[in-house]
Scaffold this active site. Structure first.
Site, PDB file in Angstrom:
ATOM      1  N   ARG A 170       0.819  -0.976   0.201  1.00 33.42           N
ATOM      2  CA  ARG A 170       0.239  -0.099  -0.154  1.00 33.42           C
ATOM      3  C   ARG A 170       1.436   1.388  -0.581  1.00 33.42           C
ATOM      4  NH1 ARG A 170      -2.116  -3.756  -1.686  1.00 33.42           N
ATOM      5  NH2 ARG A 170      -3.972  -4.708  -0.766  1.00 33.42           N
ATOM      6  N   CYS A 218     -10.512   0.058   4.212  1.00 36.18           N
ATOM      7  CA  CYS A 218     -10.204  -0.702   5.115  1.00 36.18           C
ATOM      8  C   CYS A 218      -9.465   0.730   5.583  1.00 36.18           C
ATOM      9  CB  CYS A 218      -7.979  -1.285   4.572  1.00 36.18           C
ATOM     10  SG  CYS A 218      -9.548  -2.716   4.146  1.00 36.18           S
ATOM     11  N   GLU A 287      -3.935   3.508   6.799  1.00 32.86           N
ATOM     12  CA  GLU A 287      -3.664   3.642   5.285  1.00 32.86           C
ATOM     13  C   GLU A 287      -4.927   4.622   4.906  1.00 32.86           C
ATOM     14  OE1 GLU A 287      -5.761   0.471   1.828  1.00 32.86           O
ATOM     15  OE2 GLU A 287      -4.836  -0.590   3.666  1.00 32.86           O
TER      16      GLU A 287
END
Length: 304
Positions: A170, A218, A287
């Site tokens: 990510r 998320c 994130e």
């Protein structure tokens, strides 16, 4: 306090555009200035000018994976509206950054290409997918990307190989280096994808994630060897709500907007989750990109 006089730009702009309309979270106040970018030359002109006057700007695509402030953004927002794709030789495809990543996955499968099945149901744009190295437990975009073209802060065209992108979980080089992601060349394989396979991926996502409710995806990165959602659930936080923000009863690593959530309410839930897990010796890193009202000049920006 007297309101600051409006700035003048050598191109058309919109003022006080509400960012909640451009956010999958449906949260966010007005941006001082806003412009949809439709062409490469337009992007170069705007970025070059903003850089020359040292004015802070934010690049957005589909508005996923980021949380805008309720007060808005005290700067200039560039909305990436550069769409399109080109099928090249040897099962390669060039996709422009404003294109929906999920739509790209669907289009490639329809045309007999394999490699982007994991894109099914992933919100965000192609540019955002590169910015965040988007993916699932099965795969991510680093497995197929071969080259990315960008526009740097001086308005110059740049090209990066996959090795130069510094793709990791990510993350990419663009988290620390502000550039307008323009396009990505992907290497797929000429192989008919089963429609049932793509549907099963999407169906699993619909069953396990609050796909139909406003969220940013998320919230936290998964710690190595485990799942942030499972840790939050085990801590008894699933379903906890503050105002209009709620930790999803379906998937604990999602915070959903149940109606009129504010950015402060979302940040309060994030803080509760982090402090609760901290007592267990677990540090959760978020994130999503939390976009401040007052940005730092030339700070990394969201492209999703």
């Amino acid at each position: 306090m007297k309101e600051a006089a409006p700035m003048h730009f050598p191109f058309p702009v919109r003022r006080s555009v509400w960012l909640n309309r451009y956010s999958t979270f449906r949260i966010g106040g007005p941006a001082n200035y806003f412009k949809a970018i439709h062409t490469i030359e337009e992007a170069r002109e705007v970025i070059r000018f903003l850089h020359s006057i040292n004015y802070p700007f934010l690049i957005i695509g589909k508005g996923s994976n980021c949380l805008f402030d309720d007060r808005g953004f005290d700067g200039f927002v560039l909305y990436n509206a550069i769409y399109g794709k080109q099928f090249l030789e040897d099962a390669r495809i060039k996709a422009y950054s404003g294109l929906s990543f999920a739509a790209l996955g669907k289009a490639t499968a329809y045309n007999g290409y394999s490699g982007l099945e994991f894109a099914a149901g992933i919100p965000g744009s192609v540019g955002g997918a590169i910015f965040m190295n988007a993916g699932t437990n099965e795969s991510d975009i680093s497995s197929v990307v071969r080259n990315v073209e960008t526009i740097n802060s001086e308005g110059e065209l740049c090209s990066y190989s996959v090795e130069e992108l510094e793709l990791s979980y990510r993350s990419s080089r663009f988290h620390r280096q502000q550039e307008f992601i323009l396009s990505a060349t992907l290497q797929l394989s000429k192989k008919q994808v089963s429609a049932d396979h793509s549907k099963s991926i999407l169906q699993h996502r619909l069953m396990t994630q609050p796909y139909t409710q406003p969220s940013a995806g998320c919230i936290f990165r998964n710690p190595e060897g485990t799942s942030a959602g499972k840790l939050i659930d085990a801590a008894g936080l699933k379903g906890l709500a503050i105002g209009g923000a709620q930790i999803s009863p379906l998937h604990a690593n999602f915070i959903i907007n149940t109606g009129k959530a504010t950015s402060d309410e979302v940040k309060q839930l994030i803080a509760i989750i982090q402090s609760t897990l901290k007592t267990q010796g677990i540090d959760l890193e978020h994130e999503i990109r939390i976009i401040p009202y007052q940005p730092k000049i030339h700070s990394p920006v969201s492209e999703k």
